[in-house]
Enzyme design. Structure first.
Site, PDB file in Angstrom:
ATOM      1  N   SER A   1       0.870  -1.174   0.000  1.00 21.94           N
ATOM      2  CA  SER A   1       0.000   0.000   0.000  1.00 21.94           C
ATOM      3  C   SER A   1       0.906   1.222   0.000  1.00 21.94           C
ATOM      4  O   SER A   1       1.771   1.329  -0.860  1.00 21.94           O
ATOM      5  CB  SER A   1      -0.950  -0.046   1.207  1.00 21.94           C
ATOM      6  OG  SER A   1      -1.872   1.025   1.171  1.00 21.94           O
TER       7      SER A   1
ATOM      8  N   HIS B   1      -2.675  -1.053  -3.184  1.00 19.61           N
ATOM      9  CA  HIS B   1      -3.842  -0.191  -2.971  1.00 19.61           C
ATOM     10  C   HIS B   1      -3.713   1.053  -3.843  1.00 19.61           C
ATOM     11  O   HIS B   1      -2.695   1.738  -3.797  1.00 19.61           O
ATOM     12  CB  HIS B   1      -3.956   0.199  -1.503  1.00 19.61           C
ATOM     13  CG  HIS B   1      -4.181  -0.975  -0.598  1.00 19.61           C
ATOM     14  ND1 HIS B   1      -3.867  -0.950   0.738  1.00 19.61           N
ATOM     15  CD2 HIS B   1      -4.692  -2.206  -0.836  1.00 19.61           C
ATOM     16  CE1 HIS B   1      -4.179  -2.114   1.281  1.00 19.61           C
ATOM     17  NE2 HIS B   1      -4.667  -2.895   0.340  1.00 19.61           N
TER      18      HIS B   1
ATOM     19  N   ASP C   1      -4.396  -4.866   6.099  1.00 20.37           N
ATOM     20  CA  ASP C   1      -4.753  -5.733   4.980  1.00 20.37           C
ATOM     21  C   ASP C   1      -3.611  -6.712   4.723  1.00 20.37           C
ATOM     22  O   ASP C   1      -2.444  -6.333   4.720  1.00 20.37           O
ATOM     23  CB  ASP C   1      -5.034  -4.890   3.732  1.00 20.37           C
ATOM     24  CG  ASP C   1      -5.601  -5.711   2.585  1.00 20.37           C
ATOM     25  OD1 ASP C   1      -6.279  -6.727   2.852  1.00 20.37           O
ATOM     26  OD2 ASP C   1      -5.373  -5.338   1.426  1.00 20.37           O
TER      27      ASP C   1
END
Length: 195
Positions: free
Chosen positions: A15, A42, A135
């Site tokens: 991310s 992401h 995540d």
């Protein structure tokens, strides 16, 4: 020869700070790498992405946005497109899902890792790089539960340590490595001769 190839896929998630980290990892994988590489980064869901083009500049492997219905082929890097979960199905068939975000993100590392665990079991490698949030933590647990191998970037070497810290906190990570050691470790795992 096939019996020597324990691993069949590498799934990578990142991310914030991940584009730099992904570039470093992909840059360390050799041309002709023996398995497909699936990536969740992401991304802003409101915009198209040039991520595949950016990463292709660092990689010796072809890098492309994943497309629904295509087969994950060895030596190719597949990037989840914005706002779609990347899922792998039987025989390595890729699918893109519009299902609900997980941890407020879509694509989600957990969704990819859980699908990889289900299809590849002990032949899967999952890797968590720089990023915020948690995540990937549930997904690495799924990969480990099926006998796969899990790597995480050392949070100390990550621009944003949240995701690798969450993965490490599960107790399911096999190797916690500085960024520059991740690609060599992946190559050693996938290529028996490199051990």
């Amino acid at each position: 020869m096939q019996a020597d190839k324990r691993y069949a896929v590498v799934a990578v998630a990142s991310s914030a700070g991940g584009i730099t980290a992904l570039g470093a990892v992909l840059g360390g994988l050799p041309a002709g790498f023996a398995v497909p590489v699936l990536i969740v980064q992401h991304l802003d869901p409101r915009h198209d992405t040039v991520l595949a083009h950016v990463l292709a500049r660092r990689a010796r492997l072809p890098v492309k946005l994943a497309e629904a219905g295509e087969l994950a082929r060895p030596g190719t890097v597949y990037v989840a497109p914005p706002n779609r979960h990347l899922v792998v199905g039987a025989a390595g068939l890729l699918a893109l899902a519009d299902s609900e975000p997980v941890h407020f993100v879509r694509p989600s590392a957990d969704v990819l890792f859980e699908s990889v665990a289900g299809v590849y079991g002990a032949r899967a490698i999952a890797c968590v790089l720089s990023g915020t949030g948690k995540d990937g933590a549930r997904g690495v647990s799924a990969v480990k539960a099926r006998g796969g191998t899990v790597l995480a970037q050392d949070p100390e070497s990550a621009d944003f340590p949240g995701m690798p810290q969450a993965a490490v906190a599960t107790g399911m990570v096999d190797l916690v490595l500085p960024l520059d050691e991740i690609a060599p470790a992946v190559v050693r795992l996938v290529t028996p001769a490199a051990r």
